[in-house]
Design an enzyme around this catalytic site. Sequence first.
Site, PDB file in Angstrom:
ATOM      1  N   ASN A   9       0.859  -1.190   0.000  1.00 38.23           N
ATOM      2  CA  ASN A   9       0.000   0.000   0.000  1.00 38.23           C
ATOM      3  C   ASN A   9       0.893   1.238   0.000  1.00 38.23           C
ATOM      4  O   ASN A   9       1.417   1.633   1.042  1.00 38.23           O
ATOM      5  CB  ASN A   9      -0.906  -0.014   1.241  1.00 38.23           C
ATOM      6  CG  ASN A   9      -1.773   1.226   1.329  1.00 38.23           C
ATOM      7  OD1 ASN A   9      -1.877   1.994   0.365  1.00 38.23           O
ATOM      8  ND2 ASN A   9      -2.399   1.439   2.471  1.00 38.23           N
ATOM      9  N   GLU A  98      -7.273   4.763   7.473  1.00 36.25           N
ATOM     10  CA  GLU A  98      -7.073   6.178   7.123  1.00 36.25           C
ATOM     11  C   GLU A  98      -8.293   6.729   6.392  1.00 36.25           C
ATOM     12  O   GLU A  98      -8.662   7.892   6.565  1.00 36.25           O
ATOM     13  CB  GLU A  98      -5.795   6.339   6.283  1.00 36.25           C
ATOM     14  CG  GLU A  98      -4.553   6.138   7.148  1.00 36.25           C
ATOM     15  CD  GLU A  98      -3.315   5.691   6.401  1.00 36.25           C
ATOM     16  OE1 GLU A  98      -3.294   5.727   5.158  1.00 36.25           O
ATOM     17  OE2 GLU A  98      -2.352   5.286   7.078  1.00 36.25           O
TER      18      GLU A  98
END
Length: 251
Positions: A9, A98
């Site tokens: 990621n 997030e």
Amino acid sequence: MRKKIVAANWKMNKTLQEGEALVKSILSGSTNSEDITKIIFPPSLFIPDFVSLVKENASFSVGAQNCYHTEVGAFTGEISASAIASCGAKYVIIGHSERREYFKETPQQLLTKIQLALIHGLTPVFCVGEKLPDRKSNHYFSAVKQQLSDVVFLLPEEMFSKLILAYEPVWAIGTGETATPEQAQEMHAFIRFAIEEKYNKDVAKQISVLYGGSCNAKNAKELFACADVDGGLIGGASLVAEDFLQIVNSF
Ligand code: PEP
């Protein structure tokens, strides 16, 4: 046999040129890991370019870090699951902490994203993980169970069984603090048991559950050695080719 997976990621890091160089280094350094699925999640703009970079390497794929929760329409700046799939991506991360925190994504939105991703042939990587207060107050099992119940446990079995799950304790993401192998294993086993209770043993046995949260070249081996940990979703350490490759070689 569950799929072993190491996913990178990249979040909002790298330019196209830096990203291309990183993917090329990863590809040229990758040895003997054909049975391990490697997924790069770059900024979405890079997807078409990276899909062609990895196309000769069957164990590499590209994914998006998010998709929008509507099929199509006037949502300036958003990217649909169908657009992502049309660029050759195979995976999409959904419910990263997030995005839950900064973009206030709701369980209903996450469920719709997953449904749209599946309709368009993308495999969702669905993230769950407790925050620090839940860990400290020993409410981490119930926090994670709630995240599963609010979203993916609302799916019928044939949809649920196409998912990849990632356990990412929020207190470990980007903090340098990792769950111990014992903490990771007990949560992964708990998640598998919850899947068995909701669906059945076969589904629970075949779903890959990745660990994420400051996983790096030094600690990946002991985390991946845990019986219910099927690989990692890697943030910071995926931005350096040698570190990412060492993590891939940690099974
Ligand atoms: C992540 O954001 O998915 C992640 C695991 O990040 P890091 O490895 O940097 O903690």
